[in-house]
Design an enzyme around this catalytic site. Structure first.
Site: not given
Length: 370
Positions: A144-146
């Site tokens: 997922t978005y880091m």
């Protein structure tokens, strides 16, 4: 070309102040006195029958071990002493899993456990997020978005993780209900989920052949941390043993011994999340209790044999220089910058000559100390 923004300036000040602390540090001498002891088995003692205990009390007080003279005086006082187990304490302790990664904790742990620079960590995370060609499965985003400061997890991801944990390790590794982790940072926006695998069922081994070595290390770290965060706490058995030492007549009569040594040990009773993951540590962090291992089974009143006394000289150490991991931790604790700024901040300080790196340690240069 030497200008730096507000975050870089604050970060440089932290590094420079640490460098001044180190320069001004004056070591102080101190000593320790340990005793290697063994159960009386009637033969050559085996490793499982031995324990190392540290001097903890002299005449009921904390021992003064400031120099060699004081230490050797105690060693002389222990000549011909008998050693008997005075007390044994046992307790059960829990060790809870850590929250799934946010940007700052991913940067710190990737530095500690995989040796990745903060900027490189973010590059690799971007690649895993954008997608990797998995052959017949096509291109898939693996995480997922880091760039996030939230530890929230989608309910569907938690359910998938619980299914995978039950399949791999058994139902006893599942907590009664999915855990909830909260952030205490005042500035946390929590606009995204925590960093986690997009599919908990996609374990690192299944995608290893499609990833570079560094991509695999980072994906494995993210997958393990997330899975561990959804598991039960580990249960440890902790043992403390107090050993009385003094003249044989006093010990035999059960009198008050002038010296007391203490040994501590810890073993895993139930591994819980530790079956998957254990966090790394920075230089200067306290010793992990598990590194002490188990103690032999002894009982109050049991006599022990002295194998050797170990007086040892020490000197206090200056605070350690920052690594990228510990600097990110300091910036986060002090509320400086955002998750997305840590990598460019360190890169800017290095590129402009304010900070240099030697053996992964950050040092303020002459320019940075001005």
């Amino acid at each position: 070309g030497l200008s730096a923004g507000r975050v870089q300036t604050a970060a440089l000040r932290i590094v420079a102040e640490r460098e001044r602390e180190i320069s001004a540090f004056e070591p102080v001498e101190y000593w320790s006195l340990d005793a290697d002891l063994a159960k009386q088995t009637g033969g050559e003692p085996k490793k499982k029958d031995m324990l190392r205990a540290a001097l903890s009390k002299v005449n009921g007080q904390k021992p003064a071990l400031d120099n060699e003279e004081q230490t050797q005086a105690i060693v002389r006082g222990l000549e011909g002493a008998s050693y008997r187990v005075q007390d044994v304490t046992r307790k059960e302790a829990q060790r809870r899993p850590q929250a799934p990664f946010i940007t700052s904790t991913l940067q710190q742990e990737a530095s500690r456990k995989a040796g990745l620079a903060v900027r490189r960590t973010m590059q690799l995370a971007q690649e895993l997020y954008e997608g990797v060609d998995l052959g017949a499965a096509g291109t898939q985003g693996l995480i997922t978005y880091m760039r996030t400061d939230s530890t929230n997890i989608a309910a569907s991801a938690q359910q998938a993780a619980r299914e995978e944990i039950a399949r791999r390790y058994g139902d006893e590794y599942l907590p009664e209900r999915p855990p909830v982790y909260s952030r205490k940072s005042k500035g946390a926006q929590e606009a995204h989920e925590a960093i986690r695998p997009t599919s908990p069922h996609r374990d690192p081994a299944s995608v290893k052949s499609f990833l570079t070595t560094q991509q695999f290390k980072l994906y494995q770290l993210i997958w393990q941390r997330f899975m561990a965060s959804q598991m039960r706490p580990a249960i440890l058995d902790q043992t403390g043993v107090d050993v009385a030492a003094g003249p044989a007549a006093v010990i035999a009569a059960g009198g008050t011994a002038p010296y007391v040594f203490r040994a501590t040990g810890s073993v895993v009773k139930f591994p819980g999340f530790m079956a998957v993951y254990q966090a790394g540590r920075d230089e200067g962090d306290a010793e992990d209790e598990l590194e002490k291992g188990a103690l032999p089974s002894v009982s109050p009143g049991e006599d022990l044999d002295l194998l050797q006394l170990l007086p040892e000289q020490h000197f206090t150490q200056p605070p350690p220089r920052f690594t990228e991991a510990s600097l990110v931790k300091a910036l986060e604790e002090q509320g400086i910058g955002r998750p997305s700024t840590y990598a460019p901040t360190i890169a800017t300080l290095t590129a402009r000559g304010y900070v240099s790196t030697e053996q992964r340690k950050l040092m303020a240069t002459e320019l940075g100390l001005i």
